[in-house]
Design an enzyme around this catalytic site. Structure first.
Site, mmCIF file in Angstrom:
data_model
loop_
_atom_site.group_PDB
_atom_site.id
_atom_site.type_symbol
_atom_site.label_atom_id
_atom_site.label_comp_id
_atom_site.label_asym_id
_atom_site.label_seq_id
_atom_site.Cartn_x
_atom_site.Cartn_y
_atom_site.Cartn_z
ATOM 1 N N HIS A 297 0.843 -1.207 0.000
ATOM 2 C CA HIS A 297 0.000 0.000 0.000
ATOM 3 C C HIS A 297 0.878 1.257 0.000
ATOM 4 O O HIS A 297 0.636 2.204 -0.746
ATOM 5 C CB HIS A 297 -0.878 0.047 1.260
ATOM 6 N N LYS B 61 -17.822 -6.001 5.554
ATOM 7 C CA LYS B 61 -16.565 -6.745 5.572
ATOM 8 C C LYS B 61 -15.970 -6.613 6.969
ATOM 9 O O LYS B 61 -15.668 -5.492 7.406
ATOM 10 C CB LYS B 61 -15.629 -6.113 4.519
ATOM 11 N N ARG C 228 -2.096 -6.048 -8.291
ATOM 12 C CA ARG C 228 -0.994 -7.000 -8.122
ATOM 13 C C ARG C 228 -0.973 -8.087 -9.178
ATOM 14 O O ARG C 228 0.066 -8.647 -9.483
ATOM 15 C CB ARG C 228 -1.116 -7.713 -6.754
ATOM 16 N N SER D 3 -2.920 -8.276 2.726
ATOM 17 C CA SER D 3 -3.170 -8.123 4.165
ATOM 18 C C SER D 3 -3.648 -9.429 4.794
ATOM 19 O O SER D 3 -3.199 -9.821 5.877
ATOM 20 C CB SER D 3 -4.205 -7.028 4.406
HETATM 21 P P1 ADP Z 1 -9.768 -3.525 -0.462
HETATM 22 O O1 ADP Z 1 -10.032 -2.128 -0.919
HETATM 23 O O2 ADP Z 1 -10.246 -4.561 -1.430
HETATM 24 O O3 ADP Z 1 -10.153 -3.807 0.972
HETATM 25 P P2 ADP Z 1 -6.984 -3.342 0.350
HETATM 26 O O4 ADP Z 1 -7.262 -2.501 1.517
HETATM 27 O O5 ADP Z 1 -6.304 -4.640 0.634
HETATM 28 O O6 ADP Z 1 -8.206 -3.691 -0.559
HETATM 29 O O7 ADP Z 1 -6.108 -2.530 -0.686
HETATM 30 C C1 ADP Z 1 -6.421 -1.233 -1.119
HETATM 31 C C2 ADP Z 1 -5.823 -1.040 -2.488
HETATM 32 O O8 ADP Z 1 -4.428 -1.328 -2.458
HETATM 33 C C3 ADP Z 1 -6.431 -1.969 -3.562
HETATM 34 O O9 ADP Z 1 -6.475 -1.270 -4.781
HETATM 35 C C4 ADP Z 1 -5.427 -3.093 -3.643
HETATM 36 O O10 ADP Z 1 -5.457 -3.739 -4.895
HETATM 37 C C5 ADP Z 1 -4.128 -2.319 -3.430
HETATM 38 N N1 ADP Z 1 -3.058 -3.181 -2.919
HETATM 39 C C6 ADP Z 1 -3.085 -4.005 -1.847
HETATM 40 N N2 ADP Z 1 -1.906 -4.639 -1.680
HETATM 41 C C7 ADP Z 1 -1.098 -4.207 -2.689
HETATM 42 C C8 ADP Z 1 0.252 -4.495 -3.101
HETATM 43 N N3 ADP Z 1 1.006 -5.376 -2.450
HETATM 44 N N4 ADP Z 1 0.729 -3.844 -4.181
HETATM 45 C C9 ADP Z 1 -0.048 -2.967 -4.870
HETATM 46 N N5 ADP Z 1 -1.315 -2.658 -4.553
HETATM 47 C C10 ADP Z 1 -1.841 -3.262 -3.476
#
Ligand code: ADP
Length: 171
Positions: free
Chosen positions: A29, A53, A102, A140
């Site tokens: 992130h 969620k 990713r 995560s």
């Molecule tokens: P969500 O919004 O589905 O709950 P997350 O909080 O896990 O997702 O992630 C927020 C954003 O960061 C999403 O666009 C996700 O694809 C992106 N993201 C998460 N982990 C990574 C990573 N390792 N590299 C690049 N982008 C990531």
């Protein structure tokens, strides 16, 4: 060939929203935020308070992690929101929704989400930023699972998050 400088100027006037659960924030992130903040004028990180969620860390904890982690970057701010992100973007004059990608699986999900958001807010564009190859395996949910087995997560999350993940360690 004259269009490139024009685009750079426009991009610097654009504010982007980076929404997510961030449960917890990872180096993946942070890498997206760090790169995007050099492209956009301002990044508004939105920690989702998602009623459908369940999260392991409370919204207050996720907000506190993010606030501390982005504090070195003056054009990044952290917010929470419990409604449609498109409405948040509109209210804060942000014309871009930023999402990290990713994998092809991520893209497929993100693409559908972007179509839905386009329907809700036609004036707001989704921008996808591919992960840095160093972080493409960071997820995560997998990090929390690793933590429950006492695995070393220090290369995946910042120290403040690694410390908090200790609560998942077996007693
Ligand atoms: P969500 O919004 O589905 O709950 P997350 O909080 O896990 O997702 O992630 C927020 C954003 O960061 C999403 O666009 C996700 O694809 C992106 N993201 C998460 N982990 C990574 C990573 N390792 N590299 C690049 N982008 C990531």
């Amino acid at each position: 060939m004259t269009i490139a400088p024009y685009r750079i100027i426009v991009c610097f006037m654009v504010k982007a929203v980076f929404p997510g659960s961030f449960d917890p924030p990872t180096y993946g992130h942070l890498n997206i935020i760090e790169r995007a903040r050099t492209v956009f004028e301002e990044i508004l990180v939105v920690v989702a308070v998602n009623r459908t969620k369940s999260s392991n860390f409370t919204a207050e904890e996720r907000m506190a992690f993010m606030t501390e982690l982005v504090s070195p970057w003056p054009n990044v701010s952290v917010h929470t929101y419990d409604a449609l992100v498109v409405n948040f973007a509109r209210a804060h004059h942000c014309s871009v929704l930023l999402r990290g990608v990713r994998s092809v699986q991520d893209f497929s999900y993100e693409f559908e989400l972007s179509i839905m958001n386009k329907g809700l807010g036609p004036e707001i564009e989704t921008f996808f930023m591919p992960t840095d190859p160093k972080y493409f395996v960071l997820r995560s949910s997998a990090i929390k699972e690793l933590a429950t087995f006492g695995g070393d997560v220090s290369s995946m999350v910042p120290p403040v998050v690694a410390k908090a993940l200790e609560r998942f360690f077996p007693i």
